[in-house]
Design a protein around this motif. Structure first.
Motif, PDB file in Angstrom:
ATOM      1  N   ARG A  39       4.003  15.309   5.140  1.00  0.00           N
ATOM      2  CA  ARG A  39       2.986  15.538   6.179  1.00  0.00           C
ATOM      3  C   ARG A  39       1.619  15.754   5.533  1.00  0.00           C
ATOM      4  N   GLU A  40       1.553  16.562   4.494  1.00  0.00           N
ATOM      5  CA  GLU A  40       0.280  16.827   3.827  1.00  0.00           C
ATOM      6  C   GLU A  40      -0.344  15.539   3.309  1.00  0.00           C
ATOM      7  N   GLU A  41       0.468  14.694   2.711  1.00  0.00           N
ATOM      8  CA  GLU A  41      -0.024  13.418   2.178  1.00  0.00           C
ATOM      9  C   GLU A  41      -0.611  12.559   3.282  1.00  0.00           C
ATOM     10  N   ILE A  42       0.098  12.443   4.391  1.00  0.00           N
ATOM     11  CA  ILE A  42      -0.373  11.618   5.505  1.00  0.00           C
ATOM     12  C   ILE A  42      -1.685  12.162   6.055  1.00  0.00           C
ATOM     13  N   VAL A  43      -1.739  13.451   6.325  1.00  0.00           N
ATOM     14  CA  VAL A  43      -2.932  14.049   6.919  1.00  0.00           C
ATOM     15  C   VAL A  43      -4.145  13.856   6.013  1.00  0.00           C
ATOM     16  N   CYS A  71      15.348  11.748  12.598  1.00  0.00           N
ATOM     17  CA  CYS A  71      14.825  10.695  11.720  1.00  0.00           C
ATOM     18  C   CYS A  71      13.950  11.279  10.625  1.00  0.00           C
ATOM     19  N   LEU A  72      13.072  12.201  10.999  1.00  0.00           N
ATOM     20  CA  LEU A  72      12.152  12.793  10.028  1.00  0.00           C
ATOM     21  C   LEU A  72      12.881  13.565   8.938  1.00  0.00           C
ATOM     22  N   ALA A  73      14.038  14.112   9.278  1.00  0.00           N
ATOM     23  CA  ALA A  73      14.783  14.943   8.331  1.00  0.00           C
ATOM     24  C   ALA A  73      15.754  14.156   7.460  1.00  0.00           C
ATOM     25  N   ILE A  97       0.870  -1.165   0.000  1.00  0.00           N
ATOM     26  CA  ILE A  97       0.000   0.000   0.000  1.00  0.00           C
ATOM     27  C   ILE A  97       0.912   1.220   0.000  1.00  0.00           C
ATOM     28  N   PRO A  98       0.708   2.175  -0.887  1.00  0.00           N
ATOM     29  CA  PRO A  98       1.675   3.264  -1.057  1.00  0.00           C
ATOM     30  C   PRO A  98       2.065   4.023   0.209  1.00  0.00           C
ATOM     31  N   VAL A  99       1.114   4.330   1.100  1.00  0.00           N
ATOM     32  CA  VAL A  99       1.476   5.118   2.287  1.00  0.00           C
ATOM     33  C   VAL A  99       1.552   4.264   3.544  1.00  0.00           C
ATOM     34  N   CYS A 100       1.671   2.975   3.396  1.00  0.00           N
ATOM     35  CA  CYS A 100       1.777   2.082   4.550  1.00  0.00           C
ATOM     36  C   CYS A 100       3.134   2.271   5.228  1.00  0.00           C
ATOM     37  N   PRO A 101       3.155   2.498   6.545  1.00  0.00           N
ATOM     38  CA  PRO A 101       4.441   2.678   7.226  1.00  0.00           C
ATOM     39  C   PRO A 101       5.315   1.434   7.181  1.00  0.00           C
ATOM     40  N   PHE A 107       6.853   7.667  13.114  1.00  0.00           N
ATOM     41  CA  PHE A 107       6.924   9.088  13.449  1.00  0.00           C
ATOM     42  C   PHE A 107       6.200   9.923  12.388  1.00  0.00           C
ATOM     43  N   MET A 108       6.364   9.545  11.135  1.00  0.00           N
ATOM     44  CA  MET A 108       5.706  10.274  10.060  1.00  0.00           C
ATOM     45  C   MET A 108       4.200  10.081  10.098  1.00  0.00           C
ATOM     46  N   ARG A 109       3.717   8.865  10.316  1.00  0.00           N
ATOM     47  CA  ARG A 109       2.278   8.652  10.372  1.00  0.00           C
ATOM     48  C   ARG A 109       1.672   9.416  11.544  1.00  0.00           C
ATOM     49  N   PHE A 110       2.426   9.608  12.595  1.00  0.00           N
ATOM     50  CA  PHE A 110       1.864  10.294  13.761  1.00  0.00           C
ATOM     51  C   PHE A 110       1.762  11.803  13.566  1.00  0.00           C
ATOM     52  N   TRP A 111       2.102  12.270  12.360  1.00  0.00           N
ATOM     53  CA  TRP A 111       1.678  13.616  11.980  1.00  0.00           C
ATOM     54  C   TRP A 111       0.160  13.714  12.065  1.00  0.00           C
ATOM     55  N   PHE A 112      -0.544  12.588  11.851  1.00  0.00           N
ATOM     56  CA  PHE A 112      -2.002  12.658  11.960  1.00  0.00           C
ATOM     57  C   PHE A 112      -2.446  12.893  13.402  1.00  0.00           C
ATOM     58  N   LEU A 113      -1.623  12.548  14.387  1.00  0.00           N
ATOM     59  CA  LEU A 113      -1.962  12.861  15.772  1.00  0.00           C
ATOM     60  C   LEU A 113      -1.809  14.359  16.046  1.00  0.00           C
ATOM     61  N   GLU A 114      -0.789  14.950  15.472  1.00  0.00           N
ATOM     62  CA  GLU A 114      -0.612  16.394  15.630  1.00  0.00           C
ATOM     63  C   GLU A 114      -1.795  17.145  15.022  1.00  0.00           C
ATOM     64  N   TYR A 115      -2.221  16.699  13.867  1.00  0.00           N
ATOM     65  CA  TYR A 115      -3.265  17.418  13.136  1.00  0.00           C
ATOM     66  C   TYR A 115      -4.654  17.178  13.732  1.00  0.00           C
ATOM     67  N   TYR A 116      -5.017  15.919  13.942  1.00  0.00           N
ATOM     68  CA  TYR A 116      -6.376  15.592  14.346  1.00  0.00           C
ATOM     69  C   TYR A 116      -6.582  15.537  15.864  1.00  0.00           C
ATOM     70  N   GLU A 117      -5.498  15.380  16.617  1.00  0.00           N
ATOM     71  CA  GLU A 117      -5.620  15.278  18.072  1.00  0.00           C
ATOM     72  C   GLU A 117      -4.847  16.361  18.812  1.00  0.00           C
ATOM     73  N   ALA A 118      -4.199  17.272  18.072  1.00  0.00           N
ATOM     74  CA  ALA A 118      -3.384  18.325  18.682  1.00  0.00           C
ATOM     75  C   ALA A 118      -2.378  17.728  19.671  1.00  0.00           C
ATOM     76  N   PHE A 119      -1.835  16.575  19.292  1.00  0.00           N
ATOM     77  CA  PHE A 119      -0.870  15.895  20.162  1.00  0.00           C
ATOM     78  C   PHE A 119       0.538  16.376  19.842  1.00  0.00           C
ATOM     79  N   HIS A 120       1.241  16.846  20.879  1.00  0.00           N
ATOM     80  CA  HIS A 120       2.631  17.274  20.741  1.00  0.00           C
ATOM     81  C   HIS A 120       3.408  16.815  21.969  1.00  0.00           C
TER      82      HIS A 120
END
Length: 263
Positions: free
Chosen positions: A207-211, A196-198, A9-13, A166-179
């Motif tokens: 990030r945009e793709e994941i969100v 790691c992200l860099a 799957i293309p965006v599968c971690p 770590f990259m998939r958990f961008w969705f936690l930052e966006y949808y859950e305001a998790f930091h």
């Protein structure tokens, strides 16, 4: 020599960690990646090969034999493309590496449970669970690599395993305001995560793709399933994610329509 094929799957971690390893080895072109559209029924030919198992990724060797589970495939790729070696050679350092990798399963589960949660009353409890997992990683790094950036001298095996999460958990930052809190107990793991992200070998997704693609997960519908009232999955290939609007952040108060998501 015939190529192996990775059905993914293309965006599968769990697929991305394979791509990262191959990038580190300069061998990405040595393996063919075959994309599986999870918004459609599985191809009967692929199901026949996997004996009905739908979990991905799956590596198909040129002789038709299959290898499942991303960490197992990762080790297989390390063995068939031995140089440069990514896993540690020294037995003790390899053991340390493996101990850290053993933490990824519960870490991944906690993140996905949090993003798929639909009960606002559970948010604080799930946040605490997620923070405990980050604190556990921080403690491990403080014990085994207190002064470095990565676990060892360079981005390696453990980083290839954790970076896609770590990259998939961008969705936690966006949808859950998790930091991560700006506290000493998270400083080491934050530095590791950010490095790691860099890393250049880990830029397969954004990030945009994941969100955008994981919006349906944020509404409690995973693996191509549809939330109530929707007819198209956020994982569809067309229209391309880059042409879609950003989804609403408040997943609890808002359920975007197909049109609002640009689908």
């Amino acid at each position: 020599m015939s190529q192996s094929t990775i059905h993914h799957i293309p965006v599968c971690p769990f697929s991305q960690r394979l791509e990262i390893l191959l990038a580190l080895k300069g061998q990405h072109g040595a393996v063919r990646f075959s994309v599986v559209d999870i918004t459609k029924p599985r191809d009967p030919a692929l199901l026949a090969k996997t004996r009905g198992v739908t979990a991905l990724p799956v590596l198909e060797r040129p002789d038709g034999r299959l290898i499942r589970e991303s960490l197992v495939i990762l080790q297989y790729l390390e063995d068939i493309f031995p140089e440069p070696r990514i896993a540690q050679r020294d037995p003790y350092r390899r053991a340390v590496e493996n101990m850290l990798v053993r933490l990824e399963g519960d870490f991944a589960t906690a993140g996905y449970v949090m993003v798929m949660n639909q009960d606002p009353a559970r948010r604080d409890a799930l946040r605490e669970v997620m923070l405990k997992h980050y604190a556990r990683l921080d403690a491990f790094l403080q014990e085994h690599a207190p002064a470095g950036t990565f676990l060892f001298e360079t981005f390696g095996w453990a980083e290839a395993v954790f970076t896609p999460l770590f990259m998939r958990f961008w969705f936690l930052e966006y949808y859950e305001a998790f930091h991560l809190p700006d506290e000493p107990g998270f400083a080491r793991v934050r530095g590791w995560r950010d490095a790691c992200l860099a890393h250049p070998a880990a830029q397969q997704v954004t990030r945009e793709e994941i969100v955008k693609l994981y919006y349906d997960y944020a509404k409690g519908a995973g693996n191509g399933a549809l939330p109530p009232g929707r007819s198209r999955s956020s994982f569809v290939f067309e229209p391309h994610w880059s042409a879609r609007p950003w989804p609403p952040r408040d997943k609890y108060a808002t359920s975007a329509t197909d049109a609002e998501l640009g689908l």
